[in-house]
Scaffold this active site. Structure first.
Site, PDB file in Angstrom:
ATOM      1  N   ARG A 176       0.848  -1.194   0.000  1.00  0.00           N
ATOM      2  CA  ARG A 176       0.000   0.000   0.000  1.00  0.00           C
ATOM      3  C   ARG A 176       0.879   1.238   0.000  1.00  0.00           C
ATOM      4  O   ARG A 176       1.796   1.372   0.798  1.00  0.00           O
ATOM      5  CB  ARG A 176      -0.901  -0.001   1.237  1.00  0.00           C
ATOM      6  N   ARG A 207      -5.292   1.533  -4.485  1.00  0.00           N
ATOM      7  CA  ARG A 207      -4.513   0.855  -3.449  1.00  0.00           C
ATOM      8  C   ARG A 207      -4.557  -0.653  -3.633  1.00  0.00           C
ATOM      9  O   ARG A 207      -5.569  -1.197  -4.073  1.00  0.00           O
ATOM     10  CB  ARG A 207      -4.998   1.235  -2.065  1.00  0.00           C
ATOM     11  N   ASP A 252      -6.717  -1.863   1.448  1.00  0.00           N
ATOM     12  CA  ASP A 252      -7.140  -0.842   2.400  1.00  0.00           C
ATOM     13  C   ASP A 252      -7.889  -1.586   3.504  1.00  0.00           C
ATOM     14  O   ASP A 252      -8.786  -2.382   3.214  1.00  0.00           O
ATOM     15  CB  ASP A 252      -8.066   0.158   1.710  1.00  0.00           C
ATOM     16  N   ASP A 265      -9.894  -0.703   6.981  1.00  0.00           N
ATOM     17  CA  ASP A 265     -10.425   0.331   7.860  1.00  0.00           C
ATOM     18  C   ASP A 265     -11.132  -0.307   9.053  1.00  0.00           C
ATOM     19  O   ASP A 265     -11.861  -1.288   8.897  1.00  0.00           O
ATOM     20  CB  ASP A 265     -11.448   1.204   7.133  1.00  0.00           C
TER      21      ASP A 265
END
Length: 156
Positions: free
Chosen positions: A82, A91, A94, A96
């Site tokens: 990344r 990317r 990712d 989150d």
């Protein structure tokens, strides 16, 4: 502690990056994956001039505190290539943190619940699949909320 994570990829072999990130999370001491959503193909959000994403959500039980969990997620992202060159840019992976138990955290380093979660259908649809009774910060049950963006559940 219970937490929900969102994973996405739109560079290279998207499914391979998601699989590798999942395996790395499974191999992390203090993280036990409880639920895994289907894969969803979605158009990019924010910076729309890029390839479609594959997205998913997972539910975990963790002994890590929120900041330790963030560190693990960022280490996995870095190890999978990344690069943070453009805000909301392409990317390889990712990861989150969408929520962490019933914590509300708002610091420069970490915001929980995720600040855009209720706007993004690419987050809501997979989370809705694995936690249909989840109550969002707004107080609404996830099953009653439709976010922005078109998505398509896919089989790979």
């Amino acid at each position: 502690m219970r937490a929900f994570l969102s994973l996405g990829s739109n560079e290279g072999d998207r499914k391979e990056y998601l699989d590798r990130a999942l395996n790395m999370l499974m191999d992390t001491s203090g993280i036990m994956i409880q639920r895994i959503s289907s894969l969803y193909e979605t158009e990019p959000w924010g910076n729309v001039d890029q390839s479609p994403f594959l997205n998913m959500a997972i539910g975990i039980e963790t002994e890590l505190d929120p900041y330790e969990l963030l560190e693990v997620c960022q280490q996995i992202e870095m190890s999978l290539g990344r690069k943070r060159l453009t805000h909301w840019g392409p990317r390889t992976i990712d990861i989150d943190i969408l929520s962490y138990q019933d914590y509300v955290i708002q610091t420069e380093k970490l915001t929980i619940p995720h600040p855009f979660m209720e706007q993004r259908e690419f987050v809501l649809a997979p989370l809705r699949e694995i936690a249909p009774d989840y109550i969002l910060q707004s107080g609404r049950v996830i099953g009653t909320v439709q976010g922005e963006g078109l998505i398509k559940k896919i089989k790979i």
